[in-house]
Design an enzyme around this catalytic site. Structure first.
Site, mmCIF file in Angstrom:
data_model
loop_
_atom_site.group_PDB
_atom_site.id
_atom_site.type_symbol
_atom_site.label_atom_id
_atom_site.label_comp_id
_atom_site.label_asym_id
_atom_site.label_seq_id
_atom_site.Cartn_x
_atom_site.Cartn_y
_atom_site.Cartn_z
ATOM 1 N N GLU A 30 -11.418 30.807 -1.554
ATOM 2 C CA GLU A 30 -11.285 31.844 -0.534
ATOM 3 C C GLU A 30 -12.379 31.597 0.508
ATOM 4 O OE1 GLU A 30 -8.991 34.077 -0.245
ATOM 5 O OE2 GLU A 30 -8.090 34.327 -2.243
ATOM 6 N N HIS A 69 -7.433 29.493 0.795
ATOM 7 C CA HIS A 69 -6.980 30.809 1.231
ATOM 8 C C HIS A 69 -8.086 31.498 2.021
ATOM 9 C CE1 HIS A 69 -3.223 31.453 -1.275
ATOM 10 N NE2 HIS A 69 -3.712 30.353 -1.817
ATOM 11 N N GLU A 75 -3.121 33.250 7.121
ATOM 12 C CA GLU A 75 -4.442 32.699 6.826
ATOM 13 C C GLU A 75 -4.651 31.370 7.570
ATOM 14 O OE1 GLU A 75 -4.660 32.703 2.531
ATOM 15 O OE2 GLU A 75 -4.191 34.844 2.444
ATOM 16 N N HIS A 84 0.009 31.231 2.472
ATOM 17 C CA HIS A 84 0.075 32.543 3.114
ATOM 18 C C HIS A 84 -0.022 32.343 4.622
ATOM 19 C CE1 HIS A 84 -1.392 34.626 -0.799
ATOM 20 N NE2 HIS A 84 -0.081 34.634 -0.714
#
Length: 421
Positions: A380, A304, A175, A172
């Site tokens: 995350e 992420h 990020e 992504h």
């Protein structure tokens, strides 16, 4: 003749400057956190972006959750009125988004470090330097992006017969902390004098793909900081023109398109594609993973932002779990225990469909469900929402340290659990 040549060169320069897009700014844009309590509020909240120009920062899942939304000055009063009418409680967590973004401005000329964010060229130059200096590194271009940029890999192997751990970053685009953390870990594996890190490089192979989405990443630096997808024109248009990009972490062929917020809207941030496995970037990643002998890669970790989670398979369901889910939970708990010791950051762990939101087509689920890798997860990273996707660069090193400590504990526990047998 000289005058004509000078004029021609000036014309070319002016044309080049005219074609170079200017980076979007977010002066006086606010970030709201809306607290959606029940299904009735949720259904109405889902419709807000259809009528007001807002940018919802993460997928909308169920009720009893908060959702962060960026709203420009022109729409702030309207947005607040809508939330008031819906009886949705909210708070403003960022008063001026541009001021926050300016805290992590990028120095194009700074050498690679983990005190600031860097452009793709600096990251790749650093990889080249490491590969040239260390003969135990095998460095490859595993494929190219839609716009032709290389997708790089580094394999660290000091001993034959080791099993491998794969780290993947920045699928992504927005990020930035993802590739910053993955390269921090790689730097520790290569250059740290810490005895435990040295042992990890002797007893395990490490495969690192720090930048899966180079086109999107460059776009976030040069044009649109909020961009998430890759940059392939996807064949659709809306009122603003052609739509670009696929959310590549929704495009893997494992329960593809079974669930997810707005994965069927081709102009939204989470479009998973018209079919699975359409993007050359993830095909390159899949081919690379598949090039290794079955059973060699024993752990796959995708990095992420944000929320401080260790998300396990599966993402497509909150009622279906992998056969060795309890084992993976013990390994994830070890990561959380190791990470918290550094700075007190608490990581929550469990199946992503249960903890976060139900979504299909993610890399970790493909790695587990298709490739049979016995431990896969999405990490995350920081934080829990104060800064979210826009984590200031002065936290990069702390994130790297806490994740490295968590990784040490994770590997030790995975070894105890027989993952590397």
């Amino acid at each position: 003749m000289k005058v004509q040549l000078v004029l021609a060169l000036l014309s070319l320069a002016a044309l080049a400057n005219a074609r170079k897009p200017s980076a979007a700014r977010y002066d006086n844009f606010k970030v709201y956190r809306a607290f959606v309590e029940d299904n009735e509020q949720l259904e109405e909240f889902k419709k807000v972006h259809q009528h007001i120009q807002v940018h919802i920062l993460h997928e909308i899942g169920g009720p009893n959750r908060s959702y962060d939304v960026i709203v420009g000055p022109l729409f702030q009063k309207v947005f607040e009125k809508v939330l008031h009418d819906l009886e949705v409680k909210y708070e403003i967590i960022v008063e001026d988004l541009q001021a926050l973004l300016d805290e992590s401005s990028v120095d194009e000329d700074a050498p690679m470090d983990w005190e600031t964010y860097h452009p793709l060229s600096t990251i790749y130059d650093w990889l080249d330097d490491q590969c040239a200096e260390h003969d135990y590194l095998e460095c490859k271009v595993i494929g190219h992006s839609h716009e032709g940029r290389p997708i790089r890999s580094v394999k660290l192997s000091k001993r034959e017969g080791n099993k491998a751990i794969l780290l993947e970053g920045n699928i992504h685009a927005m990020e930035w902390i993802s590739s910053a953390t993955v390269t921090f870990i790689l730097n520790q594996l290569i250059n740290s004098k810490d005895a435990e890190m040295q042992r990890l490089t002797e007893e395990y192979d490490w495969i690192v793909v720090p930048m899966v989405n180079p086109d999107g990443f460059v776009y976030t630096h040069e044009v649109e900081r909020l961009w998430r997808k890759n940059r392939r024109p996807n064949g659709y248009t809306n009122t603003s023109g052609p739509c670009f990009g696929i959310d590549m972490n929704r495009n893997f062929d494992f329960h593809w398109s079974g669930a997810g917020w707005n994965i069927e809207d081709p102009c939204d941030h989470w479009f998973g594609g018209d079919e699975p496995n359409t993007e050359r970037e993830i095909l390159a990643l899949q081919d690379f993973v598949s090039s290794f002998q079955d059973g060699y890669i024993r752990a796959y970790m995708a990095f992420h932002a944000y929320g401080q989670y260790v998300l396990l398979p599966y993402g497509h369901s909150n009622t279906e779990f992998p056969p060795n889910y309890d084992q993976m939970m013990r390994i994830a708990a070890a990561f959380a225990d190791g990470a918290v010791d550094a700075y007190g950051s608490v990581f929550t762990y469990g199946a992503s469909g249960l903890l976060n939101y139900v979504v299909s087509g993610a890399a970790k689920d493909w790695a587990y469900g298709v490739k049979g890798i016995p431990f896969t997860c999405t990490i995350e990273l920081r934080d829990k929402g104060t800064f979210g996707f826009f984590l200031p660069s002065n936290q990069i090193t702390e994130v790297g340290v806490e994740v490295t400590e968590g990784l040490k504990s994770l590997v030790a526990k995975a070894d105890d659990e027989g993952i590397f047998d």
